[in-house]
Design a protein around this motif. Structure first.
Motif, PDB file in Angstrom:
ATOM      1  N   ILE A  16       0.432   8.984  -1.695  1.00 61.33           N
ATOM      2  CA  ILE A  16      -0.781   9.605  -2.210  1.00 61.33           C
ATOM      3  C   ILE A  16      -1.200  10.701  -1.251  1.00 61.33           C
ATOM      4  N   ARG A  21      10.420   8.710   0.613  1.00 57.81           N
ATOM      5  CA  ARG A  21      10.235   7.435   1.305  1.00 57.81           C
ATOM      6  C   ARG A  21       9.476   6.428   0.457  1.00 57.81           C
ATOM      7  N   TRP A  36       6.334   5.520  -2.846  1.00 56.71           N
ATOM      8  CA  TRP A  36       5.002   5.773  -3.414  1.00 56.71           C
ATOM      9  C   TRP A  36       4.075   6.397  -2.370  1.00 56.71           C
ATOM     10  N   ARG A  61       0.812  -1.213   0.000  1.00 54.81           N
ATOM     11  CA  ARG A  61       0.000   0.000   0.000  1.00 54.81           C
ATOM     12  C   ARG A  61       0.843   1.259   0.000  1.00 54.81           C
ATOM     13  N   PRO A  62       0.418   2.239  -0.803  1.00 51.72           N
ATOM     14  CA  PRO A  62       1.118   3.525  -0.739  1.00 51.72           C
ATOM     15  C   PRO A  62       0.792   4.207   0.581  1.00 51.72           C
ATOM     16  N   ASN A  63       1.643   5.085   0.932  1.00 51.64           N
ATOM     17  CA  ASN A  63       1.491   5.955   2.061  1.00 51.64           C
ATOM     18  C   ASN A  63       0.390   6.983   1.732  1.00 51.64           C
ATOM     19  N   GLY A  75      -0.824  11.100  -6.583  1.00 49.18           N
ATOM     20  CA  GLY A  75      -0.164   9.883  -6.121  1.00 49.18           C
ATOM     21  C   GLY A  75       0.881   9.471  -7.120  1.00 49.18           C
ATOM     22  N   ASN A  76       2.091   9.342  -6.676  1.00 42.27           N
ATOM     23  CA  ASN A  76       3.146   8.840  -7.558  1.00 42.27           C
ATOM     24  C   ASN A  76       4.345   8.357  -6.746  1.00 42.27           C
TER      25      ASN A  76
END
Lengths: 243, 243
Positions: free
Chosen positions: A104, A100, A102, A19-21, A93-94
């Motif tokens: 969002i 740190r 990926w 999961r992205p942050n 989001g990228n």
DNA sequence: GGAATAGTGTCTCTGAGACACTATCTA
DNA sequence: TAGATAGTGTCTCAGAGACACTATTCC
């Protein structure tokens, strides 16, 4: 047990994908001394420690029931303001925006009157201030991609000013039409013909006369307040200046 | 070890907060048989197994360089369409929308011409179809909060039709003004006066005459195509029907 | 010719822009 | 009184709505 292991041990757990942050940022606009300002805090942690940034933070899935709650909580913590005009702007989001990894961020913008706001140095921040916006930028460099976010958000705000009544949310509870016009002009960066402006505002049925007049300078001016329950009026025709 | 303790034991690690699940959904609109349709797939997994849903999926932080890539990838996988009109609509995040817990979805909408599109049954889906939209809903119940998303998104689309040229992206490469007007009318759910419509479109400098005429029915009609490089025109005045 | 669809001419109406005017205050 | 700010009257202009008209096709 690391993140991955926790993941695979649960059934239907979507986190087979890492999961992205996820964060929320709030661009809090106000008018001070006839200029547009945005609220900024100095970062006390890496990355970008010591740099200024927009107001924001992690979505706290224990505390926040939805994304907007995260935004209002942040706003509350920093300004004490409870019920601003708050609008979701965009989500970015990228892989590059946070060193740190990926990440969002969902960006909201808030419009508040600076009247009676006292900035609060909250946990984790030792410095907070209103930064003056000029040419869609502030003087100080901003952490992450916050400078771009601010620029786009300021642009969006300007566009909406051409066809909405949003600037009323930057006003104190009572104000004159000239004061409101001045705020429109600040946001647009250009003069508006005063007769057109009065016709437009008074015709929109969003203002009511308040008791009394503003005595300041020469001829006293009628005070108005926003009609109860009113949030945003969309005019069917733009002001000039659309390019 | 509770959340707070985890927090203070880790420095600079954003994952001190449990991360919500993050997805992208794409509302893919097209016109078929003079009606607005949206692309839907039948779910093959829990939760909501067997129900229809919008196109969407997890952000794959290995494959996708940003959120929009996730959206275009999904669109590509399902329709083969590479370069649609794609716009970020909104992001919804809360504790209730997914029974598995706090989840965030960024919703995009795409406008494509149905001409030449062949739907692909991709991995993980055994059924995919265009669902007809009537009164901002489709007939089948939708998984998650997708019915609400569809409703709001359809509403946003309708609003934008009042002051933009967006519907041109629903057209095949060549079309007549009457055909374009018909699409506007479908989206608005009301008739437009044809003279006003032609004046508006031809005055916007976004169309060029194509070679030849459409011979169908009675008098042949001039074919147009969208001017190269053109994406979206904003008219300074709304069509009627704004409510 | 009649029906149907494509396309034009031109009037009204609304609201923005322009700008001259009047009104009410202070110094 | 002059100067400044508040507020009005009224003309022009652009573009939407209305609607009658002409043009070109098929039957």
């Amino acid at each position: 047990m690391n993140n991955q292991e926790i993941l695979s041990s649960q059934i239907y757990d979507p986190s087979i994908y890492k999961r992205p942050n996820t964060t929320v940022d709030v661009v809090i606009f106000t008018i001070i001394d006839k200029q547009l300002h945005v609220l900024t805090v100095k970062r006390t942690e890496e990355p970008f420690k010591g740099m200024w940034s927009l107001i924001g933070g992690y979505v706290d899935i224990e505390k926040d029931k939805n994304l907007e709650s995260t935004a209002t909580r942040k706003l509350q913590e920093k300004t004490g303001v409870q019920t601003p005009y708050l609008e979701q702007f965009e989500t970015i989001g990228n892989a590059d925006r946070d060193p740190r990894g990926w990440s969002i961020t969902t960006v909201y913008f808030a419009l508040i009157s600076s009247e009676g706001v006292e900035l609060k140095t909250g946990k984790g921040t030792n410095d907070i201030k209103w930064s003056k916006i000029e040419k869609r930028k502030i003087e100080e460099p901003l952490a992450f991609d916050h400078a771009e976010i601010l620029q786009r958000c300021t642009e969006r705000l300007r566009n909406k000013v051409l066809y909405t009544s949003l600037p009323i949310h930057l006003m104190p509870s009572e104000f004159t039409l000239s004061e409101l016009q001045k705020v429109y002009e600040i946001l647009l960066g250009q003069k508006i013909e005063h007769k057109s402006f009065r016709r437009r505002m008074l015709g929109a049925d969003i203002l009511v006369e308040a008791e009394g007049m503003r005595h300041e300078g020469r001829r006293p001016a009628q005070l108005y307040r926003v009609k109860e329950g009113h949030n945003a009026h969309f005019f069917i025709r733009n002001l000039e200046g659309a390019t």
